[in-house]
Design an enzyme around this catalytic site. Structure first.
Site, PDB file in Angstrom:
ATOM      1  N   ASN A  10       0.439  78.258  69.123  1.00 21.43           N
ATOM      2  CA  ASN A  10       0.147  78.193  67.685  1.00 21.43           C
ATOM      3  C   ASN A  10       1.441  78.540  66.945  1.00 21.43           C
ATOM      4  O   ASN A  10       1.836  79.702  66.901  1.00 21.43           O
ATOM      5  CB  ASN A  10      -0.972  79.190  67.353  1.00 21.43           C
ATOM      6  CG  ASN A  10      -1.276  79.255  65.874  1.00 21.43           C
ATOM      7  OD1 ASN A  10      -0.757  78.460  65.080  1.00 21.43           O
ATOM      8  ND2 ASN A  10      -2.112  80.205  65.486  1.00 21.43           N
ATOM      9  N   TRP A  11       2.065  77.502  66.411  1.00 20.87           N
ATOM     10  CA  TRP A  11       3.386  77.706  65.777  1.00 20.87           C
ATOM     11  C   TRP A  11       3.252  78.335  64.388  1.00 20.87           C
ATOM     12  O   TRP A  11       4.250  78.712  63.778  1.00 20.87           O
ATOM     13  CB  TRP A  11       4.145  76.372  65.690  1.00 20.87           C
ATOM     14  CG  TRP A  11       4.426  75.748  67.041  1.00 20.87           C
ATOM     15  CD1 TRP A  11       4.153  76.280  68.276  1.00 20.87           C
ATOM     16  CD2 TRP A  11       5.036  74.463  67.292  1.00 20.87           C
ATOM     17  NE1 TRP A  11       4.553  75.411  69.270  1.00 20.87           N
ATOM     18  CE2 TRP A  11       5.098  74.296  68.701  1.00 20.87           C
ATOM     19  CE3 TRP A  11       5.535  73.440  66.463  1.00 20.87           C
ATOM     20  CZ2 TRP A  11       5.643  73.145  69.285  1.00 20.87           C
ATOM     21  CZ3 TRP A  11       6.077  72.293  67.049  1.00 20.87           C
ATOM     22  CH2 TRP A  11       6.127  72.163  68.444  1.00 20.87           C
ATOM     23  N   LYS A  12       2.038  78.436  63.885  1.00 22.70           N
ATOM     24  CA  LYS A  12       1.765  79.025  62.561  1.00 22.70           C
ATOM     25  C   LYS A  12       2.679  78.378  61.503  1.00 22.70           C
ATOM     26  O   LYS A  12       2.962  77.191  61.603  1.00 22.70           O
ATOM     27  CB  LYS A  12       1.895  80.550  62.632  1.00 22.70           C
ATOM     28  CG  LYS A  12       1.011  81.139  63.745  1.00 22.70           C
ATOM     29  CD  LYS A  12       0.874  82.636  63.710  1.00 22.70           C
ATOM     30  CE  LYS A  12      -0.016  83.095  64.854  1.00 22.70           C
ATOM     31  NZ  LYS A  12      -0.235  84.529  64.883  1.00 22.70           N
ATOM     32  N   HIS A  96      -9.261  81.189  63.074  1.00 25.61           N
ATOM     33  CA  HIS A  96      -8.164  82.121  63.374  1.00 25.61           C
ATOM     34  C   HIS A  96      -8.240  83.323  62.431  1.00 25.61           C
ATOM     35  O   HIS A  96      -8.564  83.175  61.252  1.00 25.61           O
ATOM     36  CB  HIS A  96      -6.812  81.407  63.229  1.00 25.61           C
ATOM     37  CG  HIS A  96      -5.695  82.201  63.840  1.00 25.61           C
ATOM     38  ND1 HIS A  96      -5.131  83.279  63.203  1.00 25.61           N
ATOM     39  CD2 HIS A  96      -5.077  82.115  65.040  1.00 25.61           C
ATOM     40  CE1 HIS A  96      -4.211  83.815  63.990  1.00 25.61           C
ATOM     41  NE2 HIS A  96      -4.150  83.121  65.113  1.00 25.61           N
ATOM     42  N   GLU A  98      -6.067  84.928  60.908  1.00 27.01           N
ATOM     43  CA  GLU A  98      -5.258  84.829  59.681  1.00 27.01           C
ATOM     44  C   GLU A  98      -5.984  84.003  58.619  1.00 27.01           C
ATOM     45  O   GLU A  98      -5.853  84.266  57.427  1.00 27.01           O
ATOM     46  CB  GLU A  98      -3.872  84.241  60.026  1.00 27.01           C
ATOM     47  CG  GLU A  98      -3.039  85.276  60.777  1.00 27.01           C
ATOM     48  CD  GLU A  98      -2.056  84.706  61.788  1.00 27.01           C
ATOM     49  OE1 GLU A  98      -1.726  83.521  61.718  1.00 27.01           O
ATOM     50  OE2 GLU A  98      -1.629  85.487  62.675  1.00 27.01           O
ATOM     51  N   GLU A 168      -8.941  86.762  70.286  1.00 31.61           N
ATOM     52  CA  GLU A 168      -7.678  87.257  69.747  1.00 31.61           C
ATOM     53  C   GLU A 168      -7.925  88.587  69.029  1.00 31.61           C
ATOM     54  O   GLU A 168      -8.275  88.590  67.843  1.00 31.61           O
ATOM     55  CB  GLU A 168      -7.092  86.236  68.774  1.00 31.61           C
ATOM     56  CG  GLU A 168      -6.771  84.914  69.428  1.00 31.61           C
ATOM     57  CD  GLU A 168      -5.641  84.185  68.710  1.00 31.61           C
ATOM     58  OE1 GLU A 168      -4.653  83.868  69.364  1.00 31.61           O
ATOM     59  OE2 GLU A 168      -5.739  83.963  67.498  1.00 31.61           O
ATOM     60  N   GLY A 174       0.824  89.517  66.868  1.00 25.54           N
ATOM     61  CA  GLY A 174       2.123  89.695  66.219  1.00 25.54           C
ATOM     62  C   GLY A 174       2.591  91.132  66.167  1.00 25.54           C
ATOM     63  O   GLY A 174       3.546  91.462  65.462  1.00 25.54           O
ATOM     64  N   SER A 214       0.027  88.716  71.347  1.00 32.93           N
ATOM     65  CA  SER A 214       1.271  89.182  71.973  1.00 32.93           C
ATOM     66  C   SER A 214       1.341  88.865  73.461  1.00 32.93           C
ATOM     67  O   SER A 214       1.870  89.649  74.252  1.00 32.93           O
ATOM     68  CB  SER A 214       1.462  90.685  71.739  1.00 32.93           C
ATOM     69  OG  SER A 214       1.593  90.945  70.346  1.00 32.93           O
ATOM     70  N   GLY A 235       1.292  82.888  70.086  1.00 26.70           N
ATOM     71  CA  GLY A 235       1.929  82.786  68.771  1.00 26.70           C
ATOM     72  C   GLY A 235       3.441  82.848  68.913  1.00 26.70           C
ATOM     73  O   GLY A 235       4.099  81.870  69.281  1.00 26.70           O
ATOM     74  N   GLY A 236       4.012  84.023  68.657  1.00 28.00           N
ATOM     75  CA  GLY A 236       5.464  84.198  68.640  1.00 28.00           C
ATOM     76  C   GLY A 236       6.197  83.596  69.832  1.00 28.00           C
ATOM     77  O   GLY A 236       7.203  82.891  69.675  1.00 28.00           O
TER      78      GLY A 236
HETATM   79  P1  13P Z   1       1.163  86.395  68.780  1.00 29.74           P
HETATM   80  O1  13P Z   1       1.284  85.807  70.176  1.00 29.74           O
HETATM   81  O2  13P Z   1       2.400  86.229  67.956  1.00 29.74           O
HETATM   82  O3  13P Z   1       0.647  87.791  68.830  1.00 29.74           O
HETATM   83  O4  13P Z   1       0.039  85.528  68.026  1.00 29.74           O
HETATM   84  C1  13P Z   1      -1.165  85.286  68.646  1.00 29.74           C
HETATM   85  C2  13P Z   1      -1.913  84.306  67.835  1.00 29.74           C
HETATM   86  O5  13P Z   1      -2.338  84.593  66.723  1.00 29.74           O
HETATM   87  C3  13P Z   1      -2.096  82.953  68.372  1.00 29.74           C
HETATM   88  O6  13P Z   1      -2.978  82.207  67.596  1.00 29.74           O
END
Ligand code: 13P
Length: 251
Positions: A10-12, A96, A98, A168, A174, A214, A235-236
């Site tokens: 997920n590149w956000k 998600h 967020e 999640e 993050g 993470s 994510g990251g």
């Molecule tokens: P991180 O891997 O940056 O913690 O993010 C997880 C995430 O929200 C994937 O959708």
């Protein structure tokens, strides 16, 4: 869909257009485990071009980070499931944390988004997870079961075949803090039980449940070794080709 190994990135709201293409190309060019389905979730504006790239390689797919709860019409700035499907993109993220936290998406909207996605032949990656305060008050299982039930009870077993789950924990997103393999396995087993109660044992044993929060090259192996963890939503670490490939190869 039978239970599959899946690693999704997920590149956000990250990458420029050239960076997005470079990232996809680098990952696709690397030697990665061919038992694993790989999905890129780029920003919407790059989705068409990244989808054109993944069409050239088996087991690579794209997904949208969000879709509208509406079919079509005067909804400025929104992107519909049918638009996503029309460019050859196969997946969509729904729920998600967020989107729940910053855009106030509620269970009713999430249900409508999943309805739209399934109607237009997209696979859904449905996300859920507790906040830190809920875990600290020992409400994490109750919270997750509520999040699953209030949305998924509106669907039938056949529709569940096109839904992938992603646990999640919000406190691990993050933050650099990860659920331990034990915490992840405990929750994933609970999620499978919850799905069994709602849809029966065959659906429960076939559904893929990803872990997100993470996940990185240092912890992916231990997490993916857990019996009920079928992969990761990253994510990251999905923004670095090398790290993402190492995660894919952690199975
Ligand atoms: P991180 O891997 O940056 O913690 O993010 C997880 C995430 O929200 C994937 O959708």
């Amino acid at each position: 869909m039978n239970r599959k190994k899946i690693v999704a990135g997920n590149w956000k709201m990250n990458t420029s257009f050239p960076e997005a293409i470079k990232l996809a190309k680098e990952i696709m060019a690397a030697q990665t485990n061919d038992e694993v389905i790989k999905i890129f979730f780029p920003p919407h504006i790059f989705l068409h071009e990244v989808t054109e790239q993944v069409k050239q390689k088996t087991l690579f797919f794209t997904g949208a980070q969000n879709c509208s709860e509406f079919e079509k019409g005067a909804y400025t700035g929104e992107i519909s499931a049918t638009m996503i499907n029309s460019i050859g993109c196969k997946y969509v993220l729904v729920g998600h944390s967020e989107r729940r936290l910053y855009f106030n998406e509620n269970a009713h909207q999430l249900k409508s988004k999943i309805e739209q996605a399934l109607k237009h032949n997209l696979h859904v990656v449905f996300c859920f997870g507790e906040q830190l305060s809920e875990r600290k008050s020992n409400l994490h299982v109750e919270t997750v079961n509520r999040q699953l039930t209030e949305v998924l009870e509106n669907f039938n077993g056949e529709q569940l075949n096109n839904i992938i789950l992603a646990y999640e924990p919000v406190w691990a997103i993050g933050t650099g803090e990860t659920a331990s393999p034990q915490q992840a396995q405990e929750m994933h087993a609970n999620v499978r039980d919850c799905i069994e109660k709602l849809f029966g044992s065959s659906i429960a044993s076939n559904i893929s449940i990803l872990y997100g929060g993470s996940c990185n090259p240092a912890n992916a192996k231990e997490l993916f070794a857990c019996k009920d963890v079928d992969g990761g939503l990253i994510g990251g670490a999905s923004l670095k080709a090398d790290d993402f490939c190492k995660i894919i190869n952690s199975f």
